[in-house]
Design a protein around this motif. Structure first.
Motif, PDB file in Angstrom:
ATOM      1  N   GLY A   1      -6.482   6.180  -0.794  1.00  0.00           N
ATOM      2  CA  GLY A   1      -5.127   6.073  -1.075  1.00  0.00           C
ATOM      3  C   GLY A   1      -4.444   7.348  -1.799  1.00  0.00           C
ATOM      4  N   ASP A   2      -5.011   8.363  -2.456  1.00  0.00           N
ATOM      5  CA  ASP A   2      -4.549   9.551  -2.870  1.00  0.00           C
ATOM      6  C   ASP A   2      -5.150  10.720  -2.547  1.00  0.00           C
TER       7      ASP A   2
ATOM      8  N   ILE B   1       0.736   3.348  -3.218  1.00  0.00           N
ATOM      9  CA  ILE B   1      -0.216   3.881  -3.853  1.00  0.00           C
ATOM     10  C   ILE B   1      -0.336   5.131  -3.747  1.00  0.00           C
TER      11      ILE B   1
ATOM     12  N   ALA C   1       0.791  -1.121  -0.081  1.00  0.00           N
ATOM     13  CA  ALA C   1      -0.182   0.005   0.143  1.00  0.00           C
ATOM     14  C   ALA C   1       0.670   1.416  -0.097  1.00  0.00           C
TER      15      ALA C   1
ATOM     16  N   SER D   1     -10.052  -3.315  -2.520  1.00  0.00           N
ATOM     17  CA  SER D   1      -9.393  -2.529  -3.338  1.00  0.00           C
ATOM     18  C   SER D   1     -10.315  -1.038  -3.538  1.00  0.00           C
TER      19      SER D   1
ATOM     20  N   ALA E   1      -1.171  -0.537  -8.121  1.00  0.00           N
ATOM     21  CA  ALA E   1      -0.530  -0.299  -6.766  1.00  0.00           C
ATOM     22  C   ALA E   1      -1.804  -0.840  -6.073  1.00  0.00           C
ATOM     23  N   VAL E   2      -3.003  -0.388  -6.307  1.00  0.00           N
ATOM     24  CA  VAL E   2      -4.222  -0.741  -5.641  1.00  0.00           C
ATOM     25  C   VAL E   2      -4.718  -2.036  -5.703  1.00  0.00           C
TER      26      VAL E   2
ATOM     27  N   ARG F   1      -0.899   3.843 -10.420  1.00  0.00           N
ATOM     28  CA  ARG F   1      -2.015   3.804  -9.086  1.00  0.00           C
ATOM     29  C   ARG F   1      -3.014   2.467  -9.153  1.00  0.00           C
TER      30      ARG F   1
END
Length: 247
Positions: free
Chosen positions: A101-102, A33, A30, A94, A45-46, A42
């Motif tokens: 995550g962002d 991410i 993680a 996910s 990575a997720v 991205r």
């Protein structure tokens, strides 16, 4: 008449072990991410972190623990529902990672992501229960079902917070141990909510075609554990490679 349930303690321990390994792998993956610079990076990575958490830490733990349950009757598992439960676990984890995550951290966003992930984990668990084919019917204690969902949501919020706020290796190990305990807590609370009642020996349609096998739990642990270790090795190799070319 309700049936007595016992457990194979080797499989119980293996279910915890794979949950810890999956949690640790997901926490490691993680990290990539928020560092992703393109939508493709991205998404990858997720998917990697979501796969480690959803399929490794949660679904494999659940399935192995289901196989650890001995109700005194032969049980097989419907392949379609078992596969669907794995897809739901992967998608829920996910989605949770994607939501937080962002973006800048907020408790509201964490609550939304944790609820999405936790309810997905709950859906995975009860789909997995529905996949059981046996000469019995299952009834549930509504209060314990709700408790299992609350545990799933709280555990999911903890997993998502840890994934983006801890970086030290020993912190991640400790976090993975706690996460494994939380995931198992949700599963066994859900199992406690279930009561198995003999239906007079009537087998459901498709029983003979269900998933079964004396060593199925060990096989699932071996396959998933190997894949998680390979994901960790690949992750560390890529980190070292990137460090070497940046010098």
């Amino acid at each position: 008449m309700p049936m007595h349930v016992s457990y194979n303690w080797l499989l119980v321990l293996l279910s915890y072990a794979v949950s810890v390994l999956g949690s640790f792998t997901s926490l490691q993956l993680a990290v990539a991410i928020p560092l992703a610079t393109t939508p493709r990076q991205r998404t990858a990575a997720v998917a990697m972190a979501g796969g480690a958490m959803g399929l490794g830490a949660i679904w494999a733990m659940h399935f192995i623990a289901m196989l650890a349950c001995d109700s005194g009757m032969h049980v097989t598992y419907a392949p379609s529902l078992t596969a669907l439960s794995a897809v739901v676990a992967f998608a829920a984890c996910s989605a949770g990672l994607m939501l937080v995550g962002d973006a800048l951290f907020s408790w509201l966003r964490l609550l939304a992501a944790g609820s999405c992930m936790g309810l997905g984990v709950g859906a995975m668990h009860y789909l997995g229960m529905a996949a059981m084919m046996m000469p019995a019917v299952i009834s549930y204690n509504a209060g314990l079902v709700v408790a299992s969902l609350v545990i799933a949501i709280v555990a999911s919020m903890a997993a998502l917070w840890l994934a983006f706020n801890l970086r030290g290796p020993w912190q991640m190990v400790a976090s993975a141990l706690v996460m494994g305990f939380a995931v198992c807590g949700m599963h066994y609370t859900g199992m406690t909510a279930a009561t198995f009642t003999d239906n007079g020996g009537q087998l459901p349609d498709g029983y003979a075609d269900g998933l079964r096998g004396d060593n199925l739990g060990l096989t699932v642990f071996g396959i998933v554990g190997t894949l998680l270790v390979l994901m960790l090795v690949l992750h560390y190799w890529r980190q070292r490679y990137r460090s070497s070319i940046s010098i």
